[in-house]
Design a protein around this motif. Structure first.
Motif, PDB file in Angstrom:
ATOM      1  N   LEU A   1       0.819  -1.207   0.000  1.00 53.58           N
ATOM      2  CA  LEU A   1       0.000   0.000   0.000  1.00 53.58           C
ATOM      3  C   LEU A   1       0.856   1.262   0.000  1.00 53.58           C
ATOM      4  CD1 LEU A   1      -2.976  -1.092   2.285  1.00 53.58           C
ATOM      5  CD2 LEU A   1      -2.866  -1.001  -0.227  1.00 53.58           C
ATOM      6  N   GLU A   2       2.012   1.236   0.655  1.00 58.69           N
ATOM      7  CA  GLU A   2       2.936   2.372   0.594  1.00 58.69           C
ATOM      8  C   GLU A   2       3.449   2.574  -0.832  1.00 58.69           C
ATOM      9  OE1 GLU A   2       6.012   1.774   3.509  1.00 58.69           O
ATOM     10  OE2 GLU A   2       4.638   2.124   5.185  1.00 58.69           O
ATOM     11  N   ALA A   3       3.814   1.495  -1.506  1.00 61.43           N
ATOM     12  CA  ALA A   3       4.291   1.588  -2.890  1.00 61.43           C
ATOM     13  C   ALA A   3       3.169   2.060  -3.808  1.00 61.43           C
ATOM     14  CB  ALA A   3       4.838   0.245  -3.355  1.00 61.43           C
ATOM     15  N   TYR A   4       1.944   1.609  -3.564  1.00 62.45           N
ATOM     16  CA  TYR A   4       0.803   2.034  -4.363  1.00 62.45           C
ATOM     17  C   TYR A   4       0.574   3.543  -4.197  1.00 62.45           C
ATOM     18  CZ  TYR A   4      -3.982   2.933  -5.747  1.00 62.45           C
ATOM     19  OH  TYR A   4      -5.101   3.484  -6.320  1.00 62.45           O
ATOM     20  N   GLU A   5       0.565   4.019  -2.966  1.00 63.32           N
ATOM     21  CA  GLU A   5       0.354   5.447  -2.714  1.00 63.32           C
ATOM     22  C   GLU A   5       1.444   6.282  -3.385  1.00 63.32           C
ATOM     23  OE1 GLU A   5      -2.285   6.789  -1.527  1.00 63.32           O
ATOM     24  OE2 GLU A   5      -3.259   5.052  -0.629  1.00 63.32           O
ATOM     25  N   LYS A   6       2.676   5.802  -3.358  1.00 63.11           N
ATOM     26  CA  LYS A   6       3.787   6.495  -4.025  1.00 63.11           C
ATOM     27  C   LYS A   6       3.550   6.532  -5.537  1.00 63.11           C
ATOM     28  CE  LYS A   6       8.788   6.417  -4.545  1.00 63.11           C
ATOM     29  NZ  LYS A   6      10.020   5.687  -4.265  1.00 63.11           N
ATOM     30  N   ALA A   7       3.094   5.422  -6.104  1.00 58.99           N
ATOM     31  CA  ALA A   7       2.809   5.359  -7.555  1.00 58.99           C
ATOM     32  C   ALA A   7       1.683   6.310  -7.926  1.00 58.99           C
ATOM     33  CB  ALA A   7       2.477   3.928  -7.964  1.00 58.99           C
ATOM     34  N   VAL A   8       0.656   6.394  -7.090  1.00 63.46           N
ATOM     35  CA  VAL A   8      -0.447   7.323  -7.334  1.00 63.46           C
ATOM     36  C   VAL A   8       0.063   8.756  -7.327  1.00 63.46           C
ATOM     37  CG1 VAL A   8      -2.598   8.275  -6.361  1.00 63.46           C
ATOM     38  CG2 VAL A   8      -2.278   5.800  -6.500  1.00 63.46           C
ATOM     39  N   ALA A   9       0.891   9.105  -6.341  1.00 64.55           N
ATOM     40  CA  ALA A   9       1.424  10.462  -6.230  1.00 64.55           C
ATOM     41  C   ALA A   9       2.284  10.800  -7.445  1.00 64.55           C
ATOM     42  CB  ALA A   9       2.231  10.600  -4.942  1.00 64.55           C
ATOM     43  N   GLU A  10       3.104   9.844  -7.907  1.00 61.84           N
ATOM     44  CA  GLU A  10       3.949  10.093  -9.073  1.00 61.84           C
ATOM     45  C   GLU A  10       3.119  10.237 -10.342  1.00 61.84           C
ATOM     46  OE1 GLU A  10       6.767   6.895  -9.111  1.00 61.84           O
ATOM     47  OE2 GLU A  10       7.873   7.713  -7.407  1.00 61.84           O
ATOM     48  N   GLU A  11       2.025   9.489 -10.420  1.00 58.46           N
ATOM     49  CA  GLU A  11       1.148   9.555 -11.590  1.00 58.46           C
ATOM     50  C   GLU A  11       0.469  10.919 -11.695  1.00 58.46           C
ATOM     51  OE1 GLU A  11      -2.558   7.074 -11.949  1.00 58.46           O
ATOM     52  OE2 GLU A  11      -1.227   5.937 -13.272  1.00 58.46           O
ATOM     53  N   GLU A  12       0.209  11.540 -10.560  1.00 55.62           N
ATOM     54  CA  GLU A  12      -0.483  12.835 -10.527  1.00 55.62           C
ATOM     55  C   GLU A  12       0.432  13.997 -10.896  1.00 55.62           C
ATOM     56  OE1 GLU A  12      -2.252  12.970  -6.664  1.00 55.62           O
ATOM     57  OE2 GLU A  12      -3.827  11.560  -7.205  1.00 55.62           O
ATOM     58  N   LEU A  13       1.735  13.789 -10.911  1.00 59.15           N
ATOM     59  CA  LEU A  13       2.671  14.885 -11.242  1.00 59.15           C
ATOM     60  C   LEU A  13       2.645  15.260 -12.683  1.00 59.15           C
ATOM     61  CD1 LEU A  13       5.783  13.932  -9.110  1.00 59.15           C
ATOM     62  CD2 LEU A  13       4.054  15.643  -8.619  1.00 59.15           C
TER      63      LEU A  13
END
Length: 89
Positions: free
Chosen positions: A77-89
């Motif tokens: 879930l930490e890796a998923y949240e990081k991927a979501v944040a990077e996708e939003e950039l």
């Protein structure tokens, strides 16, 4: 045992399944097709499973202890949240 790598593949934002994940344990063993699901109580993981002859889904691979399940879930879930944040950039 430690989760040494997490690979997140995002899927459609319009479905309950948000990502499919592969994890590596101790740089030695890989588990593919772990799903990140957005459920009624928030995000959770579903271990890889297959449909039995009776129509039920059974996990193919899964942690035995709740401590190990929590450790794997937290890493994913930490890796998923990081991927979501990077996708939003």
């Amino acid at each position: 045992m430690q989760v040494t790598d997490v690979r997140v593949r995002m899927v459609s934002k319009d479905t309950k399944m948000k990502a499919v994940v592969s994890i590596t344990l101790d740089n030695e063993f890989v588990v593919h097709d772990i799903k990140v699901i957005d459920g009624e109580k928030g995000l959770f993981i579903a271990m890889p499973s297959k449909k039995s002859a009776e129509g039920e889904y059974r996990d193919i691979a899964h942690p035995i202890s709740s401590k190990t399940r929590e450790m794997i879930s937290q890493a994913i879930l930490e890796a998923y949240e990081k991927a979501v944040a990077e996708e939003e950039l």
